[in-house]
Design an enzyme around this catalytic site. Structure first.
Site, PDB file in Angstrom:
ATOM      1  CB  SER A 185      -4.757   6.680   4.036  1.00 51.07           C
ATOM      2  OG  SER A 185      -4.185   5.502   3.529  1.00 51.07           O
ATOM      3  CB  CYS A 208      -4.921  -3.276   6.086  1.00 49.18           C
ATOM      4  SG  CYS A 208      -5.387  -3.566   4.457  1.00 49.18           S
ATOM      5  CB  CYS A 261      -1.569   2.496  11.486  1.00 48.70           C
ATOM      6  SG  CYS A 261      -0.380   1.526  10.540  1.00 48.70           S
ATOM      7  CB  CYS A 306       0.756  -5.754   0.285  1.00 46.82           C
ATOM      8  SG  CYS A 306       0.672  -4.448   1.484  1.00 46.82           S
ATOM      9  CD  GLU A 323       4.661  -8.633   9.238  1.00 47.80           C
ATOM     10  OE1 GLU A 323       4.924  -9.221  10.290  1.00 47.80           O
ATOM     11  OE2 GLU A 323       3.502  -8.374   8.876  1.00 47.80           O
TER      12      GLU A 323
HETATM   13  N1  SAH Z   1       1.327   5.062   4.657  1.00 48.22           N
HETATM   14  C1  SAH Z   1       0.526   4.682   3.540  1.00 48.22           C
HETATM   15  C2  SAH Z   1       0.575   3.207   3.186  1.00 48.22           C
HETATM   16  C3  SAH Z   1       0.609   2.194   4.285  1.00 48.22           C
HETATM   17  S1  SAH Z   1      -0.873   1.801   5.145  1.00 48.22           S
HETATM   18  C4  SAH Z   1      -0.900   5.142   3.750  1.00 48.22           C
HETATM   19  O1  SAH Z   1      -1.202   5.674   4.808  1.00 48.22           O
HETATM   20  O2  SAH Z   1      -1.702   5.014   2.842  1.00 48.22           O
HETATM   21  C5  SAH Z   1      -1.922   0.983   3.986  1.00 48.22           C
HETATM   22  C6  SAH Z   1      -3.393   1.127   4.333  1.00 48.22           C
HETATM   23  O3  SAH Z   1      -3.762   0.329   5.477  1.00 48.22           O
HETATM   24  C7  SAH Z   1      -3.760   2.560   4.699  1.00 48.22           C
HETATM   25  O4  SAH Z   1      -4.968   2.952   4.106  1.00 48.22           O
HETATM   26  C8  SAH Z   1      -3.898   2.463   6.182  1.00 48.22           C
HETATM   27  O5  SAH Z   1      -4.647   3.511   6.688  1.00 48.22           O
HETATM   28  C9  SAH Z   1      -4.539   1.103   6.360  1.00 48.22           C
HETATM   29  N2  SAH Z   1      -4.474   0.607   7.736  1.00 48.22           N
HETATM   30  C10 SAH Z   1      -3.528   0.894   8.655  1.00 48.22           C
HETATM   31  N3  SAH Z   1      -3.801   0.274   9.814  1.00 48.22           N
HETATM   32  C11 SAH Z   1      -4.946  -0.413   9.640  1.00 48.22           C
HETATM   33  C12 SAH Z   1      -5.715  -1.276  10.472  1.00 48.22           C
HETATM   34  N4  SAH Z   1      -5.348  -1.552  11.722  1.00 48.22           N
HETATM   35  N5  SAH Z   1      -6.823  -1.826   9.950  1.00 48.22           N
HETATM   36  C13 SAH Z   1      -7.173  -1.581   8.671  1.00 48.22           C
HETATM   37  N6  SAH Z   1      -6.488  -0.791   7.845  1.00 48.22           N
HETATM   38  C14 SAH Z   1      -5.386  -0.202   8.312  1.00 48.22           C
END
Ligand code: SAH
Length: 372
Positions: free
Chosen positions: A227, A347, A127, A113, A100
């Site tokens: 993160s 996110c 996630c 994004c 996506e």
């Molecule tokens: N792998 C990379 C980038 C992808 S995730 C990373 O970990 O940074 C992008 C952001 O969304 C990250 O900070 C991740 O922790 C956050 N994220 C993932 N799942 C989420 C959720 N269910 N709710 C809110 N943020 C989330």
């Protein structure tokens, strides 16, 4: 415009690579610059329309090159203007799987994004992408192709205002686990003959692959987001399993090296707010100890639930209290506004609801996975 294997997709070539490519065809390097202007300034994909290139060169290009972008399988527009596209990618098993891409318009800027992998192997417990496992890395053309496609979809016109002003690698995947494709892609995004986006507006977000962060500090100059999600190793080991390999102290050291090498203003730390898990006032105080006096900004992200998750979003009051403790103690923290909720574009919801049985779930084995 869909990818075929035999031809070279020009969207994946940096300026130097494109110069080498045209030189190989017996052309002068400045032809590469002309090509880039057509591709990225005029947004033209059809070689026949590139009228300042010799007809014979155009004919050769048609044979050996292409400008191919990912195929859209679904588009959704949220009430708040956020747009989400579901893109079909071939998997290593030859079937299609969704990734996506999300566009978030705000006054004066438009953030795109993008994804860097089909699935993800990092296995962060909160996630939704983690549930899907890892399938494969996207190549540079598939990464740059997302931006090219978004510009087209958003009606970008030559000479008109930019639509996409900021890029964040916060879609599906761990960008630094796909270093060899993500770095050239960022180069094309920042090149003044490419998308010409300033280095502070191209952000790679990582769960904390320390060796790749240090390499990135040497080799490129985009912005970095990390993160963090927990203020101590016990909790972070559980939420972000890569922490079992690279502990918080090591991660933060790499962050400060990054800031120094890059002469950057700060690192943005993402912190997902999970009810009763990492949102106690005590956690905020631990964060203050880690980050006070450092070039750091914290971005608090209200957790976005997805089917099957065991977590809940922290209450608005808990998030506000957490933010206030940080700010009162000298750590800059803001709360990320949730966008695109009605279309599951927030996110962590970038799973596309498309599940493929054939994906490999690496789970807790990830720490021994070779990073390319
Ligand atoms: N792998 C990379 C980038 C992808 S995730 C990373 O970990 O940074 C992008 C952001 O969304 C990250 O900070 C991740 O922790 C956050 N994220 C993932 N799942 C989420 C959720 N269910 N709710 C809110 N943020 C989330």
């Amino acid at each position: 415009m869909n990818a075929t294997t035999a031809k070279t997709n020009l969207l994946g070539l940096t300026r130097t690579e494109l110069e080498a490519f045209v030189a190989n065809m017996g052309e002068k390097p400045f032809r590469a610059r002309q090509l880039m202007k057509w591709l990225y300034k005029r947004h033209v994909a059809d070689f026949d329309q590139m009228t300042d290139l010799a007809k014979s060169f155009r004919a050769k290009l048609v044979e050996v090159a292409e400008v191919a972008v990912p195929e859209i399988t679904m588009t959704q527009v949220s009430a708040d203007g956020t747009r989400k596209w579901l893109l079909a990618m071939n998997t290593s098993e030859g079937v299609k799987q969704g990734i996506e891409m999300v566009f978030i318009p705000e006054p004066g800027r438009g953030t795109l994004c993008i994804s860097s992998q089909v699935g993800c192997a990092m296995d962060c417990t909160f996630c939704s992408t983690a549930q899907q496992g890892f399938n494969r890395n996207l190549n540079a053309a598939e990464i740059v192709g997302q931006v090219w496609l978004a510009n087209k979809e958003l009606g970008y016109q030559h000479g008109g205002d930019r639509v996409v002003t900021n890029i964040v690698f916060m879609g599906m995947g761990e960008p630094l686990a796909n270093y060899r494709n993500v770095v050239p892609a960022t180069e094309i995004l920042m090149d003044d003959l490419g998308f010409d986006i300033s280095r502070r507006r191209v952000t790679v977000s990582t769960s904390g692959l320390v060796p790749q962060m240090l390499k990135l500090a040497e080799e490129t100059n985009c912005a970095l987001a990390v993160s963090l999600h927990a203020p101590n190793d016990t909790l972070r080991d559980e939420l972000v399993p890569i922490n079992r390999k690279h502990k918080i102290a090591e991660l933060l050291d790499a962050c400060w090296v990054y800031v120094n090498k890059q002469n950057a203003r700060s690192i943005t730390f993402e912190y997902v707010m999970l009810d009763g898990v990492n949102d106690h006032p005590e956690h905020a105080h631990e964060l203050v100890t880690l980050l006070k006096g450092r070039p750091a900004k914290l971005n608090l992200i209200p957790f976005n639930p997805f089917p099957g998750t065991r977590y809940k979003r922290s209450s608005a009051a808990a998030i506000e209290r957490f933010r206030d403790i940080l700010n009162a103690n000298g750590v800059i923290a803001t709360t990320r506004r949730t966008r695109g909720d009605d279309i599951d574009a927030a996110c962590g919801q970038l799973v596309g609801r498309v599940h493929d049985r054939t994906t490999v779930r690496l789970g807790s084995k990830l720490i021994s996975v070779a990073v390319q």
